[in-house]
Write a protein that holds these residues in place. Structure first.
Motif, short mmCIF file in Angstrom:
data_model
loop_
_atom_site.label_atom_id
_atom_site.label_comp_id
_atom_site.label_asym_id
_atom_site.label_seq_id
_atom_site.Cartn_x
_atom_site.Cartn_y
_atom_site.Cartn_z
N ASN A 195 -7.33 24.46 -30.49
CA ASN A 195 -6.56 24.27 -29.27
C ASN A 195 -5.22 25.00 -29.31
O ASN A 195 -4.25 24.57 -28.70
N GLY A 196 -5.14 26.10 -30.05
CA GLY A 196 -3.86 26.80 -30.21
C GLY A 196 -3.32 27.31 -28.89
O GLY A 196 -4.08 27.78 -28.04
N ILE A 236 -13.07 25.40 -43.12
CA ILE A 236 -13.13 24.09 -43.76
C ILE A 236 -14.26 23.30 -43.12
O ILE A 236 -14.16 22.84 -41.98
N SER A 237 -15.35 23.17 -43.85
CA SER A 237 -16.54 22.54 -43.29
C SER A 237 -17.29 21.81 -44.41
O SER A 237 -17.38 22.32 -45.54
N PRO A 238 -17.78 20.61 -44.11
CA PRO A 238 -17.68 19.88 -42.84
C PRO A 238 -16.33 19.21 -42.69
O PRO A 238 -15.79 18.67 -43.65
N ALA A 239 -15.80 19.26 -41.50
CA ALA A 239 -14.49 18.66 -41.23
C ALA A 239 -14.38 18.34 -39.74
O ALA A 239 -15.02 18.98 -38.90
N GLN A 240 -13.54 17.36 -39.45
CA GLN A 240 -13.27 16.97 -38.08
C GLN A 240 -11.90 17.47 -37.68
O GLN A 240 -10.90 17.12 -38.33
N PRO A 241 -11.79 18.29 -36.65
CA PRO A 241 -10.46 18.74 -36.22
C PRO A 241 -9.60 17.56 -35.77
O PRO A 241 -10.09 16.63 -35.13
N GLY A 242 -8.32 17.61 -36.12
CA GLY A 242 -7.42 16.57 -35.66
C GLY A 242 -7.20 16.65 -34.16
O GLY A 242 -7.35 17.71 -33.54
N ASP A 243 -6.85 15.52 -33.57
CA ASP A 243 -6.63 15.44 -32.12
C ASP A 243 -5.41 14.56 -31.89
O ASP A 243 -5.37 13.40 -32.34
N GLU A 244 -4.40 15.09 -31.20
CA GLU A 244 -3.17 14.36 -30.96
C GLU A 244 -3.38 13.02 -30.26
O GLU A 244 -2.54 12.13 -30.34
N PHE A 245 -4.51 12.87 -29.59
CA PHE A 245 -4.75 11.65 -28.83
C PHE A 245 -5.60 10.64 -29.58
O PHE A 245 -5.94 9.58 -29.04
N THR A 246 -5.96 10.96 -30.83
CA THR A 246 -6.75 10.06 -31.66
C THR A 246 -6.08 9.97 -33.03
O THR A 246 -6.01 10.95 -33.75
N ALA A 247 -5.60 8.80 -33.40
CA ALA A 247 -4.87 8.65 -34.66
C ALA A 247 -5.82 8.74 -35.85
O ALA A 247 -6.94 8.22 -35.81
N PRO A 248 -5.41 9.41 -36.93
CA PRO A 248 -6.19 9.39 -38.17
C PRO A 248 -6.32 7.97 -38.71
O PRO A 248 -5.53 7.07 -38.37
N GLN A 249 -7.31 7.76 -39.59
CA GLN A 249 -7.47 6.49 -40.26
C GLN A 249 -6.32 6.28 -41.26
O GLN A 249 -5.70 7.25 -41.70
N PRO A 250 -6.03 5.03 -41.64
CA PRO A 250 -4.92 4.79 -42.58
C PRO A 250 -5.02 5.59 -43.87
O PRO A 250 -4.01 6.13 -44.34
N THR A 251 -6.20 5.70 -44.46
CA THR A 251 -6.32 6.49 -45.69
C THR A 251 -6.02 7.95 -45.43
O THR A 251 -5.42 8.63 -46.28
N ASN A 302 -2.91 20.23 -35.94
CA ASN A 302 -2.88 21.32 -36.91
C ASN A 302 -3.44 20.89 -38.26
O ASN A 302 -3.04 21.42 -39.31
N MET A 303 -4.39 19.97 -38.23
CA MET A 303 -5.03 19.49 -39.45
C MET A 303 -6.52 19.40 -39.26
O MET A 303 -7.01 19.14 -38.15
N LEU A 304 -7.24 19.62 -40.35
CA LEU A 304 -8.69 19.45 -40.39
C LEU A 304 -8.99 18.35 -41.40
O LEU A 304 -8.54 18.42 -42.55
N PHE A 305 -9.75 17.35 -40.98
CA PHE A 305 -10.03 16.20 -41.83
C PHE A 305 -11.46 16.30 -42.37
O PHE A 305 -12.43 16.12 -41.62
N PRO A 340 -6.11 15.95 -45.58
CA PRO A 340 -6.56 16.97 -44.64
C PRO A 340 -6.16 18.36 -45.11
O PRO A 340 -5.35 18.53 -46.03
N VAL A 341 -6.73 19.35 -44.49
CA VAL A 341 -6.34 20.75 -44.70
C VAL A 341 -5.40 21.13 -43.57
O VAL A 341 -5.70 20.92 -42.40
N VAL A 342 -4.24 21.68 -43.93
CA VAL A 342 -3.20 21.98 -42.95
C VAL A 342 -3.33 23.43 -42.51
O VAL A 342 -3.40 24.35 -43.34
N VAL A 343 -3.35 23.65 -41.21
CA VAL A 343 -3.52 24.99 -40.65
C VAL A 343 -2.34 25.30 -39.72
O VAL A 343 -1.41 24.52 -39.57
N ASP A 344 -2.39 26.49 -39.10
CA ASP A 344 -1.39 26.92 -38.12
C ASP A 344 0.02 26.93 -38.71
O ASP A 344 0.88 26.12 -38.37
N TRP A 345 0.28 27.96 -39.54
CA TRP A 345 1.55 28.08 -40.25
C TRP A 345 2.49 29.07 -39.56
O TRP A 345 3.35 29.66 -40.20
#
Length: 374
Positions: A44-45, A136-151, A246-249, A257-262
């Motif tokens: 979604n860049g 980075i696969s398999p991974a779920q792209p992060g989404d600003e409208f969905t919070a990551p899990q606590p871990t 900007n993270m892949l889970f 997560p793997v951090v992208v978009d530097w």
């Protein structure tokens, strides 16, 4: 400065050839040939675009990746100009050049999870670039409208400390226009830029005079120069746009997560990444429930990596001050990039979260604690 290639690399998926992909993989040590590939748009860049390349391979190298990610400059005059000029400071690299140099020079020096780079190129005028990156696969792209899990949230904070700690308080190479800390002149220039951004934002969002939003915007503009420089505060390499998008889970059970978009990497007060993430990128109720534990995770990892003179309470102070990173993004993207419906949804969501953050943490008072620039 980046050393430019003799000939341009492909700048969109349509320009990619199997010969170029083969060359990139072979230079990375893989004994393989690419015979074909398919491409699909991902991400979604708003300044850069990305395609996943699915490769057809001929060879016996079991370690070769079967998919890669091609990242390149997005179409659109506003986005392309933003990528070229970056923050707008004379003598500093733009966003496209920052990301190319991060993968070339800095990725191997930090303790955060980032993709491997197979190729990088930037045009002489820095308005086009290309990166060929690990998928980075398999991974779920992060989404600003969905919070990551606590871990996952704790993995985010572990990564963040791993980014900040290795270059914490320098020394930073003299004359390096990417790693030189911000100057007073840049703080004053930033204040002029953010003032224009805020006025545009007030109009675009129909901000009511005297409202809570209007008061926060006014206070930030008044003190934006000192916030940008944050003199007397610790400095480190920061991501500059550390948020869920900007993270892949990974879906293989790994929590980090793997951090992208530097593209916004720079040396600055590390609270900017803390505040941008906790203050704007996750829902308010999630921040309130997990903030203290997440800060303990961050501080503990900083300590493990050798940062010995920064207390947990210092991290809280960093967060209070750094939350204005979210306001920086909220007001800047509305003017700097070609906005779409999702972009406007981001802006309104961030603003709601930030107003709650500022109130919860008394962040406006943290601005007053910064020394004025001479």
């Amino acid at each position: 400065m980046v050393n430019h290639a003799r000939a341009p690399a492909p700048t969109t998926a349509a320009d990619v050839t199997v010969a170029w992909l083969t060359q990139c993989l072979q230079q990375a040590g893989h004994d393989v040939e690419v015979t074909d590939f398919r491409a699909e748009s991902i991400g979604n860049g708003m300044v850069g675009a990305a395609q996943r390349l699915m490769l057809t391979l001929d060879g016996v190298d079991a370690s070769v990746p079967e998919t890669l990610v091609l990242k390149y400059s997005r179409d659109g005059a506003a986005s392309r100009r933003t990528g070229r000029v970056g923050y707008g400071f004379a003598g500093r690299p733009g966003f496209y050049e920052r990301e190319v140099r991060f993968y070339r020079d800095l990725a191997s020096k930090i303790e955060a999870r980032v993709p491997r780079s197979y190729a990088h190129w930037i045009a002489p005028d820095c308005d086009q670039f290309v990166l060929l990156l690990e998928d980075i696969s398999p991974a779920q792209p992060g989404d600003e409208f969905t919070a990551p899990q606590p871990t996952e949230l704790h993995g985010v904070m572990t990564n963040l400390a791993g980014l900040h700690a290795p270059l914490w308080s320098g020394p930073f190479p003299a004359g390096d226009n990417l790693l030189e800390p911000p100057t007073a002149a840049e703080g004053q220039h930033y204040q002029r830029i953010i003032s224009r951004n805020v006025e545009h934002f007030r109009t675009a969002m129909a901000v009511e005079p005297g409202s809570a939003t209007d008061r926060v915007l006014g206070r930030f503009v008044e003190r934006a120069d000192r916030w940008w420089v944050s003199a007397g505060q610790p400095m480190s390499l920061v991501h500059g746009d550390y948020r869920v998008d900007n993270m892949l889970f990974p879906t293989d059970g790994a929590n980090r997560p793997v951090v992208v978009d530097w593209q916004t990497a720079l040396v600055a007060h590390p609270g900017r990444d803390l505040g941008g993430f906790l203050g704007a990128s996750i829902p308010t109720e999630v921040r309130r429930e997990h903030q203290d534990d997440l800060l303990r995770t961050y501080h503990g990892r900083l300590t493990e990596l050798g940062v010995s003179d920064h207390s947990l309470q210092d991290c809280v102070t960093d967060l209070r001050l750094g939350a204005f990173q979210g306001l920086h993004h909220t007001t800047s993207i509305a003017r700097a990039v070609d906005m779409n419906d999702r972009g406007w949804q981001l802006v309104t969501t961030w603003l709601d979260r930030l107003l709650a953050t500022f109130e919860d943490l008394d962040s406006l008072d943290a601005l007053d604690d910064l020394e004025a620039l001479s």
